[in-house]
Design an enzyme around this catalytic site. Structure first.
Site, PDB file in Angstrom:
ATOM      1  N   GLY A  21     -46.463   8.899  -9.180  1.00  0.00           N
ATOM      2  CA  GLY A  21     -45.712   7.973  -8.765  1.00  0.00           C
ATOM      3  C   GLY A  21     -45.502   6.738  -9.519  1.00  0.00           C
ATOM      4  O   GLY A  21     -44.442   6.236  -9.812  1.00  0.00           O
ATOM      5  N   ASN A  50     -50.856  15.809 -11.089  1.00  0.00           N
ATOM      6  CA  ASN A  50     -51.421  16.765  -9.872  1.00  0.00           C
ATOM      7  C   ASN A  50     -49.973  17.466  -9.275  1.00  0.00           C
ATOM      8  O   ASN A  50     -50.247  18.276  -8.273  1.00  0.00           O
ATOM      9  CB  ASN A  50     -52.209  16.338  -8.940  1.00  0.00           C
ATOM     10  CG  ASN A  50     -51.761  15.146  -8.344  1.00  0.00           C
ATOM     11  OD1 ASN A  50     -50.558  15.038  -7.687  1.00  0.00           O
ATOM     12  ND2 ASN A  50     -52.553  13.921  -7.928  1.00  0.00           N
ATOM     13  N   HIS A 125     -52.909  12.558   0.773  1.00  0.00           N
ATOM     14  CA  HIS A 125     -52.658  11.280   0.088  1.00  0.00           C
ATOM     15  C   HIS A 125     -53.262  10.094   0.909  1.00  0.00           C
ATOM     16  O   HIS A 125     -53.582   9.032   0.312  1.00  0.00           O
ATOM     17  CB  HIS A 125     -51.117  11.276  -0.334  1.00  0.00           C
ATOM     18  CG  HIS A 125     -50.892  11.243  -1.632  1.00  0.00           C
ATOM     19  ND1 HIS A 125     -51.092  10.553  -2.708  1.00  0.00           N
ATOM     20  CD2 HIS A 125     -50.096  12.392  -2.403  1.00  0.00           C
ATOM     21  CE1 HIS A 125     -50.733  11.112  -3.641  1.00  0.00           C
ATOM     22  NE2 HIS A 125     -49.869  12.043  -3.628  1.00  0.00           N
ATOM     23  N   GLU A 266     -36.823  -7.203 -17.789  1.00  0.00           N
ATOM     24  CA  GLU A 266     -37.487  -8.359 -17.084  1.00  0.00           C
ATOM     25  C   GLU A 266     -38.749  -7.831 -16.517  1.00  0.00           C
ATOM     26  O   GLU A 266     -39.980  -8.675 -16.364  1.00  0.00           O
ATOM     27  CB  GLU A 266     -36.520  -9.053 -16.094  1.00  0.00           C
ATOM     28  CG  GLU A 266     -35.433  -9.719 -16.651  1.00  0.00           C
ATOM     29  CD  GLU A 266     -34.418  -8.982 -17.017  1.00  0.00           C
ATOM     30  OE1 GLU A 266     -33.329  -9.403 -17.586  1.00  0.00           O
ATOM     31  OE2 GLU A 266     -34.216  -7.789 -16.908  1.00  0.00           O
ATOM     32  N   HIS A 316     -31.022 -21.802 -16.515  1.00  0.00           N
ATOM     33  CA  HIS A 316     -29.583 -21.497 -15.617  1.00  0.00           C
ATOM     34  C   HIS A 316     -29.891 -21.565 -14.436  1.00  0.00           C
ATOM     35  O   HIS A 316     -29.506 -20.301 -13.720  1.00  0.00           O
ATOM     36  CB  HIS A 316     -29.261 -20.063 -16.373  1.00  0.00           C
ATOM     37  CG  HIS A 316     -28.891 -20.244 -17.915  1.00  0.00           C
ATOM     38  ND1 HIS A 316     -29.590 -20.525 -18.944  1.00  0.00           N
ATOM     39  CD2 HIS A 316     -27.429 -20.273 -18.638  1.00  0.00           C
ATOM     40  CE1 HIS A 316     -29.158 -20.703 -20.105  1.00  0.00           C
ATOM     41  NE2 HIS A 316     -27.888 -20.337 -19.967  1.00  0.00           N
ATOM     42  N   ASP A 324     -20.223 -17.840 -16.549  1.00  0.00           N
ATOM     43  CA  ASP A 324     -20.685 -16.757 -16.480  1.00  0.00           C
ATOM     44  C   ASP A 324     -20.530 -16.169 -15.001  1.00  0.00           C
ATOM     45  O   ASP A 324     -20.462 -14.801 -14.836  1.00  0.00           O
ATOM     46  CB  ASP A 324     -22.242 -16.722 -16.577  1.00  0.00           C
ATOM     47  CG  ASP A 324     -22.396 -16.754 -18.248  1.00  0.00           C
ATOM     48  OD1 ASP A 324     -21.588 -16.518 -19.009  1.00  0.00           O
ATOM     49  OD2 ASP A 324     -23.525 -16.653 -18.682  1.00  0.00           O
TER      50      ASP A 324
END
Length: 519
Positions: A21, A50, A125, A266, A316, A324
């Site tokens: 994952g 696995n 799990h 980011e 900004h 923009d």
């Protein structure tokens, strides 16, 4: 910085044990690209391969060749086909430790719930095996059928490793004592930064600004000064260093300097900053546009949850950024960041408040701090006429106080503070007495004593107004359900910043007119 011949004070490796994952998440690609690009040879990632995720086999949603992916990223890649062959696993790890120019990725083929009746079953799990299946698993391994049992050879191995670890630590401490005799300044600095004690010298160089400027520009000037006094202040930007003013000129680029180029990543930037803070000894910072903080929100939340000292520079910060357009103009971001527990969000109203913001971020050890800054130039507030910028330390403060004569109280933040002050002047020409509160930080203000908060909030004043170029929902805390909130309740437009401020009603004249109409 600290190692000297014969004194490898800092020479450790970093190991990461990752799942299927983890490698499906996009951030794994972002950080792996950077690790390969930077040739981080002391990073070793072991993939617990696995082939099972929560919904079932990973083949339901995953078919790429992971080893080729990491090879393409510039990693040294190995595969251990039997994860229970400890000799082969140890050999692979030793090979990884010998690498000089590449991080290492080791795929280790394993089984979920190994040895149990639920081996390779996705249900293992999230659910415990239960008593009966746990006993069956122990039987499969030839262990005693006791409810809690650890084999003797495991206890012996554990004891052996504890003794070895204690020996290694003693040896390191003895080396460091000798190091401290020969290099006392370096040793003292090393001990201090790992206590997150960044010293007090930075306070002596905090700029006092005399000219109006964008608060992002002021932040760059503050950073240029304080970096000289905090040698492990370390960071960069997600491909926006010149726009964010986060580049420390003259200090070079990582891995040989203090400036990190994260690229357009980011989320990776946020996680790397967290890793630097976890490691210790480093005061990390990272910059991007405020609207792009959304891309790194999981990392911000984790820093807040984990009480990591990380500094975010978000520039900004409103429609004031201009052409923009709405894709880049933050509307909901200020409010959503304020909702994250233990994140301090600071929005300075002028250049001198930026110095205070950095001061707060450096002193705050128990969590991350976001400094939110303008693209556009903002006026300097006249501190001979209005309260000192050091009042920001309290989060919110009465910038202009009319006391008992107050008929209207205006709460504003950042670039909207100066228009609020001008609106006060316009209204007072018509005989309406107005007090103005600069709300620099919701979180800092919340931490103040009740007596101070009562004084600032002026609950006895019934005509209450909030002004901010973002969503207004959180401002009901200041103005109540009957107050007037001048805010952004739609996305912006593409036009010059000053035109947008006028169009959406954030000029002094518009604010004064709205208040008059409301009254």
């Amino acid at each position: 910085k600290f190692n000297r011949e014969g004194f490898p004070i800092i020479d450790h490796y970093t190991f990461a044990l990752v799942s299927d994952g983890d490698l499906m998440e996009g951030v794994s690609c972002e950080v792996a690209q950077l690790a390969g690009h930077w040739k981080l040879n002391k990073l070793v990632v072991i993939w617990d391969n696995n082939g099972v995720s929560i919904d079932g086999p990973t083949s339901l949603a995953w078919s790429e060749d992971v080893l080729k992916r990491f090879d393409a990223f510039g990693w040294f890649v190995q595969e251990v086909e039997d994860g229970y062959d400890l000799e082969k696993l140890e050999k692979a790890i030793k090979n990884a430790l010998e690498q000089k120019e590449k991080p290492s990725f080791i795929s280790v083929k394993t089984h979920l719930a190994y040895g149990s009746p639920k081996q390779d079953d996705a249900s293992a799990h999230g659910a415990p095996l239960g008593k009966d299946l746990a006993l069956q698993t122990k039987k499969n391994f030839g262990w005693a059928q006791e409810e809690f049992f650890v084999p003797e050879d495991v206890w012996a191995y554990r004891s052996e490793k504890i003794k070895k670890g204690e020996l290694l630590e003693r040896q390191w401490q003895e080396m460091f004592q000798e190091y401290a005799k020969r290099y006392p300044e370096e040793a003292e600095l090393l001990q201090r930064i790992f206590r997150r004690d960044w010293g007090q010298d930075y306070k002596k160089v905090l700029p006092e600004f005399k000219e109006p400027m964008a608060t992002r520009q002021a932040s760059g000037k503050v950073l240029a000064q304080i970096c000289k006094t905090i040698p492990t202040l370390f960071g960069g930007s997600a491909d926006l260093s010149e726009s964010n003013n986060t580049y420390i000129h003259g200090e070079g680029d990582f891995p040989n300097g203090r400036n990190i180029h994260f690229g357009v990543r980011e989320h990776a930037m946020g996680t790397i900053l967290n890793g630097m803070a976890y490691h210790g000894g480093i005061l990390p910072y990272g910059g991007t546009f405020l609207v792009f903080s959304d891309y790194m929100r999981p990392a911000i939340r984790m820093a807040s949850l984990s009480k990591l000292q990380v500094i975010y520079i978000f520039t900004h910060d409103s429609i004031g950024l201009g052409e923009d357009g709405p894709t880049h103009q933050p509307i909901e971001q200020l409010s959503s960041l304020r909702l994250i527990p233990n994140l301090f969000v600071l929005r300075p109203a002028d250049a001198n408040e930026v110095s205070i913001a950095w001061h707060i971020a450096i002193e705050r050890k128990e969590g991350p701090t976001a400094i939110v800054l303008t693209r556009q130039k903002v006026p300097l507030i006249d501190r001979q006429k209005y309260a000192s910028h050091w009042e920001c330390l309290k989060g919110a403060y009465l910038l202009a106080d009319e006391g008992e004569e107050t008929q209207v109280i205006i709460f504003a933040s950042g670039s909207e503070v100066h228009p609020a002050l001008r609106a006060k002047e316009i209204l007072e020409e018509e005989g309406i007495k107005v007090s103005v509160v600069n709300v620099f930080s919701f979180e800092l203000f919340e931490n103040q004593p009740q007596e101070y908060k009562r004084k600032v909030l002026m609950r006895e004043v019934k005509k209450r107004v909030a002004v901010e170029a973002g969503r207004g929902l959180l401002w009901h805390k200041f103005v109540g359900m009957d107050g007037l909130i001048i805010s952004m309740e739609e996305f912006g437009k593409s036009a010059p910043g000053e035109k947008l401020m006028e169009h959406f009603g954030f000029t002094a004249e518009h604010i004064a007119r709205r208040i008059k109409e409301w009254l």
